[in-house]
Structure formats: structure tokens, C-alpha cells
Enzyme design. Structure first.
Site, PDB file in Angstrom:
ATOM      1  N   SER A 292      -2.697   9.140  -0.269  1.00 50.16           N
ATOM      2  CA  SER A 292      -3.807   9.383  -1.171  1.00 50.16           C
ATOM      3  C   SER A 292      -4.671   8.136  -1.371  1.00 50.16           C
ATOM      4  CB  SER A 292      -3.253   9.918  -2.499  1.00 50.16           C
ATOM      5  OG  SER A 292      -4.271  10.329  -3.361  1.00 50.16           O
ATOM      6  N   ASP A 303     -11.231   0.548   8.642  1.00 53.88           N
ATOM      7  CA  ASP A 303     -12.493   1.012   9.219  1.00 53.88           C
ATOM      8  C   ASP A 303     -13.586  -0.045   9.138  1.00 53.88           C
ATOM      9  OD1 ASP A 303     -11.341   3.380   9.850  1.00 53.88           O
ATOM     10  OD2 ASP A 303     -12.581   4.630   8.548  1.00 53.88           O
ATOM     11  N   LYS A 317      -2.484  12.213   3.334  1.00 53.83           N
ATOM     12  CA  LYS A 317      -2.984  13.066   2.254  1.00 53.83           C
ATOM     13  C   LYS A 317      -4.472  12.769   2.059  1.00 53.83           C
ATOM     14  CE  LYS A 317      -2.380  14.383  -2.590  1.00 53.83           C
ATOM     15  NZ  LYS A 317      -3.772  14.106  -3.023  1.00 53.83           N
TER      16      LYS A 317
END
Length: 556
Positions: A292, A303, A317
Site C-alpha cells: 500500500s 520511478d 496492493k
């Protein structure tokens, strides 16, 4: 009876979110109304005709839970009775005395008083036994019963009689309850002269403030790089993740976006403040229980090529839940969106129903995995979880060590060990069990019952069955007998084979009782292979730069 049925219908309507004043009927309103009528009729007839007395509220709670059970693992009905636990989970706060408890024999004992909590200040130590609580004999009470009595409104008092771990005296205590804040960052410190370490275990309210304090403190102590530990962090409030990301990336950076069924209601989260550590090299630790909001932090930093991610594939998740009031102080926690990282990928596990026993994703078809690019052009993938830039192996935990710990033998041995050494002082970073200490533990375990079967012996039994079914049993019988003769699943063998694992468990329990949970973390760092790998990377600037600028992650 009419009043009961009317209340049942009202509650059922609330659980379904059907509030006529604020919501128009759905396009298929007839089918919805028909289903509602059937459910109300069922409640009525069960209440009227079932052979035994029934609890209408329980029926309705079961019905509400049933509605959500087939959606996803995270959508759930939260009844009024469950709201207290839910609020503790999201806020990290509750009112009580500030200690974990566990059952030991006929009594409940204190298992971990939090540092500086009311229990800690009252002199409670691990192993103290609750003999009486608010005038009631506590013998035979469950942990749930004791927990309910220890909690209460802040400022109120609970009266106890406690059997002291050291000495055995029965001591009367009166402890004033306080709001207990469970820290989202229970430990931070220096790994060496230039690398700091921060353990972040959840994303409860205001954990970003604790993270800011930790980063600035470590920077003042000479940290020029950081290890952020998100292993076993199950997530929490998304906004806290965004605020933590703002400490490390430029202001105005988009770090996560959310999209639900209505694409017009997409939300993009952008950092709002100037970073406090914009250039510090970072390593983020993840494992299969990183989920999460913790995956948002790890994935966004990956990223943006802002950190090296080390460990194992994270949980996967990528769903967002919101809570909606259902009336009568009950709520529906419902999945309303998926979140997307800066590269555009969603890390939600494609099939969240199929997982291995340890929670890892068992298999992802190649056709369901898509390639994305980081800011520097490195390849990353969706399909389930964050793949680390540098993969490490999970520490092996034997079934034998698990059983010894689960049966309470480690607790019992440590009880005896510390009673015989009441003045023991230790440094968490250097404490180690001696050979003679472990021999003492082995002697303690000599008459203990540990029924265990090694994974090897289980596999051998399966091999025998397969060989017999395929008629290989005669051809390989001698080999199988030789293997079986070399396997000894007895306590003495287990104590020697898994000595290091058991030693670690015993040391951790001793350190916990002398130096709290922060001491346990400090103690564990010295043998933590993930942390060692993180330090190796941070101490090699060329390697660090190569990873964050050129290294692709594995596809799966």
C-alpha cells in the site's frame, strides 16, 4: 416485533448505502429493491421462526460482511463494535496503560510495556502477572478480557494487583490511563559514521513529522546517506506517504495518482513543500509484506530514480480504500480507486486471491505484465508489487524454531535466565548469548514436547508416494531408506541444526526486556543481510549511480 423489524430494515438499508435523500435509484432499481425486500423478509422470518433465540444485530453484521466478502480483500463493513480497533489502526493512538499482554498459564502477563508509558513509569516489567484488576480476580481471564479492562478513557484509573516478575511479591498499583501513541518510526540511528537508518513500520496520522525529525537528527549526526526500512510495513494513509516523499524530491513532483470508475475524478498527488534531503543517496528496503502506502514511497522513489530498492518483491496492493458512514456509527471501508506511480504503472497484483503461504504472489502470466520506464529510462514492470533493483534472499526460518517459539519455550527460558541474573546490564548492539548460555537452553529443552517434522522429511514422504504410484518404488527403495536413515527429527537434532535461529530469538527476547523494542531493532541490525547490502551499495558511489541510472528491474 414490528419495531425490531423496522430497525433491521433501516440498518440493512444503511449498510447498503441506500439513503433516498442523497442518492437516486440505480438504473436497475427494481432488482435492487427486490433484493432488499428478500433480505428484510429473511431477517424477519429468522427472527420469528428460527428454533433458537437469534441476535438480529449479529444477523445484519453477517449480512453486511457477506456483501463485501466477494469483492476484494480490503472492502469490509466496520461495525460500531469494531470502530475502536479501526481507529487505532489508522491513528496509532488509543487510551490505556501502554503495554502488550499475553497469556501465561492461568494468568495474563505484561509482554511489552512501551517506553515511558503509564505501565512503564509504574514499574511494570515484562513477565509481571496481573493477579487482580479493578477488584476482580484475574485468574482464568483471557487477554481480550484483560485488554478491555486496561483500556478506557484517558485520565481514568485502573486498579491492579500485580505479581512481580522479580521476587514474586504481590503489589497493588493504580495506573492512570493516557492516550498512547504507537510510533510509526520506532527506531532510527547511525549504521556507521556516514549512513543513517530509519525504520518506518506504518503510515498512521502524522508519521511524516516523525520521519522529518529522524532525517534531520541523523543529518545533524553526520549522515550523508540513508537506509529507509519499509519491510513489513502494511501501509496506511496515502497523504502521509506523499508528505514523506516530499522530503526527498523537488517540490511540485507528481508522486502518485488515483483513478476510479469515474475517470473524471482522477486525483494527482504532487509534493507541496521543499525537500529537506534532496541529494542524500537513499536505499529503500522492501519485502513481500511491504504494501500500500509503503509501496507508493518505494515505487515512486524507484520511478524517479531517487533511490535504490533492495530486498524482495513487495506485496502488490495498488487499491485505494475510503471509509463511508453507514449510520449508527458503522462504516463501509470500500475500494474506490487504483493508484498509479510516476511511470504510469499500477502495482496491484492481478490475481490477489492466489498467493503462496508467505503472502508472495505465486505466478503472473507474461501476457499480464507490461513494461514502463523510469525518469532515467530504466525498465520497470507492473503485474504485482515493486520489483527491487537489487534482489536479496529472505532469511530462512525453520519449522522447528517456529514451534519452539510458538509454544512459549523461549519466553519460559528467558524468564528463568533473567530471574537468575536480575542485575544483568547489556548493550543492545553487542549483546550475545554465550556457548554456556545456549547449553543451558538445550538442557532446559531436554524434556520439552516439540512434535515436528522437517520439510525434508515431508518431501521424502511425498517422493515415496509418487514413486509408488509410478512404480519406481522398488528401483529407488535403497536410496530412499538411506536418506530416511540420515534424517533425525528429534529435539536434540533440532537444537543443533537451528542453533543460530534459536539464539537470535533468545537474544531478541532478552534485549526486549532490558532495552525495549528499539533495542531489539538495534540488536538485529548487526546480522541483517539486507542492511549490509544497503551499506555496501551506499559506500560505493559508482555502483549506486549505475543502479539508479542504468539498471533495469527483473520482469518477475
Amino acid at each position: 416485533m414490528r419495531t425490531t423489524i423496522s430497525k433491521a430494515a433501516a440498518l440493512l438499508g444503511a449498510a447498503l448505502g441506500l439513503t433516498v435523500a442523497v442518492a437516486a435509484a440505480p438504473p436497475d432499481g427494481f432488482r435492487m429493491g427486490r433484493s432488499m425486500e428478500i433480505l428484510v423478509n429473511m431477517v424477519r422470518d429468522i427472527n420469528l421462526f428460527y428454533v433458537d433465540e437469534v441476535d438480529t444485530d449479529r444477523l445484519l453484521n453477517d449480512a453486511a460482511a457477506g456483501m463485501t466478502s466477494g469483492l476484494d480483500p480490503y472492502t469490509e463493513y466496520i461495525s460500531e463494535e469494531d470502530m475502536a480497533a479501526f481507529q487505532v489502526m489508522t491513528s496509532g493512538r488509543y487510551a490505556g496503560v501502554g503495554s502488550l499482554i499475553r497469556k501465561s498459564g492461568d494468568y495474563v502477563v505484561f509482554a511489552e510495556p512501551y517506553k515511558n508509558s503509564p505501565a512503564d513509569r509504574a514499574g511494570i516489567v515484562v513477565g509481571d502477572r496481573i493477579v487482580e484488576i479493578d477488584g476482580e480476580d484475574a485468574r482464568g481471564m483471557t487477554t481480550e478480557q484483560i485488554s478491555a479492562k486496561l483500556r478506557g478513557e484517558a485520565g481514568t484509573k485502573v486498579k491492579l494487583k500485580v505479581g512481580k516478575f522479580y521476587g514474586g511479591d504481590i503489589v497493588p498499583l493504580e495506573i492512570r490511563r493516557e492516550v498512547i501513541s504507537i510510533p510509526g518510526i520506532p527506531y532510527y540511528g547511525m549504521l556507521n559514521d556516514s549512513i543513517g537508518y530509519i525504520l518506518n513500520i506504518d503510515f498512521t496520522e502524522d508519521v511524516n513529522s516523525d520521519m522529518r525529525t529522524a532525517v534531520m537528527s541523523l543529518r545533524d549526526r553526520g549522515a550523508r546517506a540513508l537506509v529507509l526500512d519499509y519491510r513489513n510495513n502494511g501501509g496506511g494513509i496515502v497523504q502521509e506517504a506523499v508528505k514523506i516523499l516530499s522530503f526527498f524530491v523537488p517540490r511540485g513532483t507528481e508522486v502518485v495518482s488515483m483513478r476510479g470508475r469515474n475517470l473524471g475524478e482522477a486525483v494527482n498527488f504532487v509534493t507541496q513543500s521543499e525537500p529537506i534531503a534532496p541529494d542524500m543517496p537513499l536505499v529503500v528496503l522492501v519485502n513481500n509484506a511491504t504494501a500500500s502506502s509503503a509501496e507508493i514511497v518505494a515505487g515512486a522513489l524507484q520511478d524517479l530514480d531517487r533511490a535504490v530498492v533492495v530486498g524482495r518483491r513487495s506485496f502488490g496492493k495498488g487499491l485505494v480504500q475510503t471509509t463511508r458512514p453507514m449510520g449508527y456509527n458503522s462504516y463501509l471501508k470500500i475500494t474506490t480507486a487504483k493508484y498509479y506511480l510516476p511511470s504510469g504503472r499500477c502495482i496491484q497484483a492481478i490475481d490477489y486471491a492466489r498467493r503462496a503461504e508467505d503472502g508472495t504472489i505465486s505466478h503472473i502470466p507474461d501476457s499480464l505484465i507490461h513494461e514502463y520506464r523510469t525518469a532515467a529510462g530504466r525498465r520497470v514492470y507492473d503485474g504485482g508489487g515493486i520489483m527491487p533493483d537489487v534482489r536479496t534472499e529472505a532469511a530462512y526460518v525453520s519449522r522447528f524454531a517456529y514451534l519452539v517459539y510458538g509454544k512459549g519455550y523461549v519466553f519460559d527460558f528467558v524468564d528463568r535466565y533473567l530471574r537468575e541474573r536480575p542485575d544483568l546490564q547489556l548493550d543492545p548492539a553487542t549483546f550475545a548469548l554465550s556457548d554456556s548460555d545456549y547449553e543451558e537452553f538445550a538442557a532446559f529443552m531436554a524434556d520439552k514436547d516439540v512434535e515436528w517434522e522437517s520439510e525434508t522429511k515431508r518431501a521424502l514422504a511425498q517422493l515415496k508416494a509418487s514413486a509408488e504410484a509410478e512404480r519406481y518404488d522398488e528401483a529407488i527403495a535403497a536410496s530412499l531408506e538411506t536418506i530416511e536413515a540420515s534424517l533425525h527429527d528429534d529435539v536434540a537434532t533440532g537444537l543443533q541444526m537451528y542453533r543460530q535461529e534459536l539464539t537470535d530469538l533468545i537474544e531478541s527476547e532478552i534485549v526486549l526486556r532490558k532495552a525495549y523494542s528499539a533495542g531489539v531493532t538495534e540488536h538485529a541490525l548487526r546480522n541483517d543481510t539486507d542492511v549490509h547490502e544497503a551499506v555496501r551499495i551506499l559506500e560505493d558511489p559508482a555502483l549506486y549511480d549505475e543502479i539508479v541510472t542504468h539498471r533495469d528491474t527483473e520482469r518477475k
